[in-house]
Design an enzyme around this catalytic site. Structure first.
Site, PDB file in Angstrom:
ATOM      1  N   ASP A 198       3.383  28.551 -99.918  1.00  0.00           N
ATOM      2  CA  ASP A 198       4.035  29.802 -99.186  1.00  0.00           C
ATOM      3  C   ASP A 198       4.449  29.473 -97.827  1.00  0.00           C
ATOM      4  OD1 ASP A 198       2.101  29.677 -97.149  1.00  0.00           O
ATOM      5  OD2 ASP A 198       0.712  30.342 -98.530  1.00  0.00           O
ATOM      6  N   ASP A 244       5.425  30.774 -94.066  1.00  0.00           N
ATOM      7  CA  ASP A 244       5.703  31.392 -93.298  1.00  0.00           C
ATOM      8  C   ASP A 244       6.202  31.695 -92.024  1.00  0.00           C
ATOM      9  OD1 ASP A 244       2.953  31.947 -93.586  1.00  0.00           O
ATOM     10  OD2 ASP A 244       2.382  29.716 -92.700  1.00  0.00           O
ATOM     11  N   ASP A 274      -1.958  24.301 -84.216  1.00  0.00           N
ATOM     12  CA  ASP A 274      -3.485  23.476 -83.794  1.00  0.00           C
ATOM     13  C   ASP A 274      -3.074  21.558 -84.322  1.00  0.00           C
ATOM     14  OD1 ASP A 274      -2.658  23.867 -87.131  1.00  0.00           O
ATOM     15  OD2 ASP A 274      -4.385  23.685 -87.309  1.00  0.00           O
TER      16      ASP A 274
END
Ligand code: ATP
Ligand code: MG
Length: 438
Positions: free
Chosen positions: A61, A63, A135
């Site tokens: 997907d 983002d 992260d």
């Protein structure tokens, strides 16, 4: 508002360096960036999608990150929802596609618990701050569809090229802020075939217990991502290797001690991975039913040993196992209901008398129950003859079905609390060839 003067500059990679074709980006994500831009906002494709595109992998997907605030984003897109879990985001819908749009935010300034775990990180920030709160370096790349550049603040571009997962900032601190990142690094490494940078990896074993402080619902979500990554078997092996398996699922503790359980799990995980890799869907309830099955079996036998009748003993065992699980990793009720149905079907599938067999065929979970039994048969825990019988019975014409039935009296004369024997019920016909489950 933000200290723009001190804003670090990213390294910029042009089209000739990154090689990402605009055509490989989803229509929805491009549209979101374009519309935000016409309204004087900056907007980028971020996170896993950029990483995957650099690797030549089709992203799951897309983002988008922007300097627009959630309410502004929502106002610009008629078909959008504000989502407010840990942080406010906007889901923009384009036909079947959902683009997740988030506002740049700063990782710092949020509240933390006594172990350093961030309880909130909902302070808006600059693009550079947004990169720093992510992260791993490979997950912190920004693709600008307008001029087709990739912006890189933390060396993620080079790390993708050398296939390395590296945490941004001080590993100890970042894992303390969010212990789930330890699970994430394992998932990405296993899924992408990356190594883990030694400095990132070093503190994991020591900090592993911090996973216990993560809310059980969040742990479930992350575990589900891991199990549905298409590389579940590799992920679980790596979790063990990093000492991260304690306290997650009891099965991860006992997997080596139960040879039969291990075979069953391996088959379940391999089957799941294969299905995901070829684009088939997987039922999380089925998967969790499989993961906990040997716990249920043990508790079931235990309860039977206390002179309970077999079926009540099974129902009690199911509750015992699910209750014990809930504190660590809470499986949502919508799944546990189905899991129980799958488990409860197992002894029922051993009964092949007239009415019962026909009733079972109409059970809404028959297919899942049957697939589960097939897995048990393939791991040597249930008679293959039984699985073959059901395979044939499902596809047979009515006349053949009637001929296949095994009279009830044969079952009724048995002593109470019969054990599920290796040979099972005597077959009245030669078993059909092995039939794949799907
Ligand atoms: P996948 O391909 O599995 O979706 P992803 O990298 O897109 O991988 P997501 O969980 O979708 O992972 O998260 C999107 C992005 O948000 C990540 O790439 C990362 O930049 C950031 N992110 C997600 N979770 C965290 C976290 N726990 N800590 C910091 N940043 C995170
Ligand atoms: Mg993602």
């Amino acid at each position: 508002m933000f200290n723009m003067g001190a804003e670090p500059a990213p390294r910029i990679y042009g089209r000739d360096k990154h090689g990402i074709a605009r055509g490989s980006i989803s229509h929805g994500a491009l549209k979101v960036c374009e519309i935000l831009r016409t309204h004087k906002h900056s907007a980028y494709i971020v996170g896993g999608a950029v990483r995957d595109l650099l690797l030549g992998v089709v992203p799951k997907d897309f983002d988008v990150a922007t300097d627009a605030h959630p309410e502004e984003i929502h106002r610009l897109f008629r078909r959008s929802h504000l989502i407010g879990r840990r942080f406010k985001l906007v889901h923009v819908l384009f036909g079947p596609e959902t683009v997740e749009v988030s506002t740049f935010r700063a990782g710092e300034g949020g509240e933390a618990d006594e172990h350093g775990r961030l309880l909130r990180d909902n302070v808006y920030g600059t693009r550079a701050q947004d990169a720093a709160r992510r992260d791993f370096t490979a997950n912190a790349l920004y693709y600008d569809p307008h001029d087709e550049t990739v912006l890189d603040y933390h060396g993620g571009f080079a790390d993708v090229r050398r296939k390395t997962m590296r945490i941004i900032g001080d590993p100890r601190l970042r894992f303390r802020e969010d212990p789930v990142r330890m699970l994430r690094v394992v998932r990405f490494a296993a899924k992408l075939g990356f190594g883990i940078d030694p400095k990132t990896r070093a503190p994991i074993r020591e900090l592993a217990d911090l996973i216990e402080n993560v809310p059980a619902a969040r742990l479930f979500e992350e575990m589900l991502k891991l199990l549905l990554s298409g590389h579940a078997a590799a992920c679980l092996a790596q979790l063990r290797k990093e000492g991260l398996h304690h306290g997650l699922l009891p099965l991860l503790d006992v997997i080596v001690e139960q040879p039969q359980g291990e075979r069953f799990l391996r088959l379940a995980l391999d089957q799941t991975d294969t299905r995901i890799q070829i684009g088939k869907s997987v039922s999380p309830a089925f998967l969790f039913a499989a993961l906990l099955w040997h716990e249920v079996l043990t508790a079931w036998r235990n309860n039977e040993g206390k002179d309970m009748r077999s079926i009540p003993a099974l129902y009690l065992a199911m509750d015992q196992v699910l209750d014990a699980q809930t504190d660590k990793l809470s499986i949502p009720r919508r799944l546990t209901t189905t899991m129980k149905e799958i488990w409860a079907l197992q002894p029922r599938l051993e009964q092949r008398s007239g009415k019962r067999a026909f009733v079972l065929l109409t059970h809404p979970r028959f297919r899942a129950g049957y697939d589960f039994m097939l897995l048990r048969a393939e791991s040597g825990e249930a008679p293959m003859e039984l699985a073959n019988w059901w395979a044939r019975f499902q596809d047979a014409e009515l006349e053949e079905r009637n001929a296949m039935l095994i009279p009830d009296s044969a079952a009724k004369k048995r002593p109470r609390r019969r054990r599920r024997s290796k040979t099972g019920d005597a077959p009245e016909q030669a078993p059909a060839q092995d039939e794949p489950g799907n």
